[in-house]
Design an enzyme around this catalytic site. Structure first.
Site, short mmCIF file in Angstrom:
data_model
loop_
_atom_site.label_atom_id
_atom_site.label_comp_id
_atom_site.label_asym_id
_atom_site.label_seq_id
_atom_site.Cartn_x
_atom_site.Cartn_y
_atom_site.Cartn_z
N LYS A 181 0.83 -1.16 0.00
CA LYS A 181 0.16 -0.02 -0.09
C LYS A 181 0.86 1.16 -0.05
O LYS A 181 0.65 2.22 -0.82
CB LYS A 181 -1.05 -0.09 1.42
CG LYS A 181 -2.07 -1.36 1.05
CD LYS A 181 -2.83 -1.34 2.41
CE LYS A 181 -3.86 -2.66 2.18
NZ LYS A 181 -4.39 -2.85 3.51
N GLN A 209 -4.47 -1.31 9.53
CA GLN A 209 -4.21 -2.62 9.12
C GLN A 209 -4.85 -3.70 10.21
O GLN A 209 -4.63 -3.73 11.20
CB GLN A 209 -2.83 -2.69 8.80
CG GLN A 209 -2.49 -4.08 8.24
CD GLN A 209 -3.02 -4.34 6.95
OE1 GLN A 209 -2.82 -3.04 5.86
NE2 GLN A 209 -3.48 -5.42 6.21
N ASP A 256 -10.87 3.08 3.99
CA ASP A 256 -11.17 1.66 3.88
C ASP A 256 -12.59 1.52 3.71
O ASP A 256 -13.09 0.06 3.49
CB ASP A 256 -10.47 1.06 4.95
CG ASP A 256 -9.27 -0.13 4.72
OD1 ASP A 256 -9.28 0.03 3.38
OD2 ASP A 256 -8.78 -0.68 5.52
#
Ligand code: NAD
Length: 284
Positions: free
Chosen positions: A54, A98, A121
């Site tokens: 990422k 994460q 997200d």
């Protein structure tokens, strides 16, 4: 093999090229780059690899990524304090926590704290609720990427039968919502479904997100279907495979995503897109 490959890597690259050009313009006007804060708790090797991908993708398009690496034994309160600080930080546009978190931490409580404006997200209850209301702010990354892959085949989803295997908050549930919004008649298949193969054989579009290696073989496929394989499994030889038996299914489907090179790159590019849109929507 008769199916055409849906090349997620190539589609993602063309989106990245456009984002890169857009970020150059945005940076010049704002005198700073969009910024993604990446919060990693502990040192799970798989999570470290995903975070690395990422951050690399951010660099490719000119998005700043800021690493917040926290000890694996951090308390819930301390983690939440970090997230609150990032919510308040005007130089941060997007926050990525994460997952999975170490077992002693409550992921849901932590996600709940992320400001919906910075929830790139698309995982907070607010983001997911807005999706159901057809007012998406940040669509969660894997479902957004899957929709882009389906659209790339040129299929008109209106009135088509779509089947989604898996009903997770991360993938299955939001992708079923998005397919429904696009006009498909959607059926959900999950671990309690009786005779899932028969249901899947009715699918014009089949999205497989069960997390079960090679669950779907050719007897699950309607000839001519679009098949999207979300699963990722690393074999002992280090090679990645999906939830779909690629060779068998490719002989029957019209379109299929490979693993790797299908959904994975699209998940990352959706994150970049969400960062850019969070930057554009920021309060001055
Ligand atoms: P999850 O474990 O949260 O959910 C799995 C879902 O599949 C559940 O709803 C369960 O009911 C269903 N299921 C499990 N076994 C089944 C079976 N035998 N038959 C039918 N349904 C079954 O997983 P998730 O987070 O949704 O991820 C699914 C897979 O996708 C995993 O392999 C994960 O690694 C992968 N994934 C890939 C990406 C990517 O970017 N490529 C992103 C997210 C997840």
């Amino acid at each position: 093999m008769s199916a055409q490959i849906i090349d997620g890597k190539a589609i993602a690259q063309s989106i990245k090229d456009k984002l890169k050009a857009e970020v150059i313009t945005l940076r010049a006007a704002a005198e700073r780059a969009p910024c993604l804060a990446v919060v990693l708790v502990g040192n799970d090797p798989a999570s470290e690899v995903y975070v690395g991908h990422k951050k690399k993708a951010c660099a490719e398009v000119g998005i700043e990524s800021r690493s917040i690496t926290l000890a694996g034994d951090i308390t819930q309160a301390a983690l939440e304090q970090h997230l609150k600080q990032l919510n308040e930080d005007p130089s941060v546009d997007g926050i990525l926590l994460q997952l999975p978190l170490p077992a002693h931490l409550n992921s849901q409580s932590a996600i709940d704290l992320i400001s919906p404006r910075k929830d790139v997200d698309g995982l907070t209850p607010v983001s997911q609720g807005l999706l159901i209301w057809r007012r998406p702010a940040h669509v969660s990354c894997t479902p957004a990427g899957i929709m882009e892959l389906v659209r790339s085949t040129g299929i008109n989803l209106t009135g088509k039968r779509a089947v989604v295997i898996g009903r997770s908050v991360l993938v299955g549930a939001p992708v079923a919502t998005l397919l429904g919004h696009a006009g498909a008649t959607v059926t959900g298949v999950h671990s309690k479904t009786v005779n899932p193969a028969a249901i899947c054989r009715e699918a014009d579009v089949l999205v497989v997100a069960a997390g079960v290696k090679h669950l779907v073989g050719s007897e699950w496929i309607k000839p001519g279907a679009v098949v999207i394989d979300v699963g990722i499994h690393r074999g002992e030889d280090g090679k990645l495979t999906g939830d779909v038996d690629f060779k068998e299914v490719a002989a029957k489907a019209a379109w299929i995503t490979p693993v790797p090179g299908g959904v994975g790159p699209m998940t990352i590019v959706s994150l970049l897109r969400n960062c850019v849109s969070a930057f554009k929507a920021r309060k001055p």
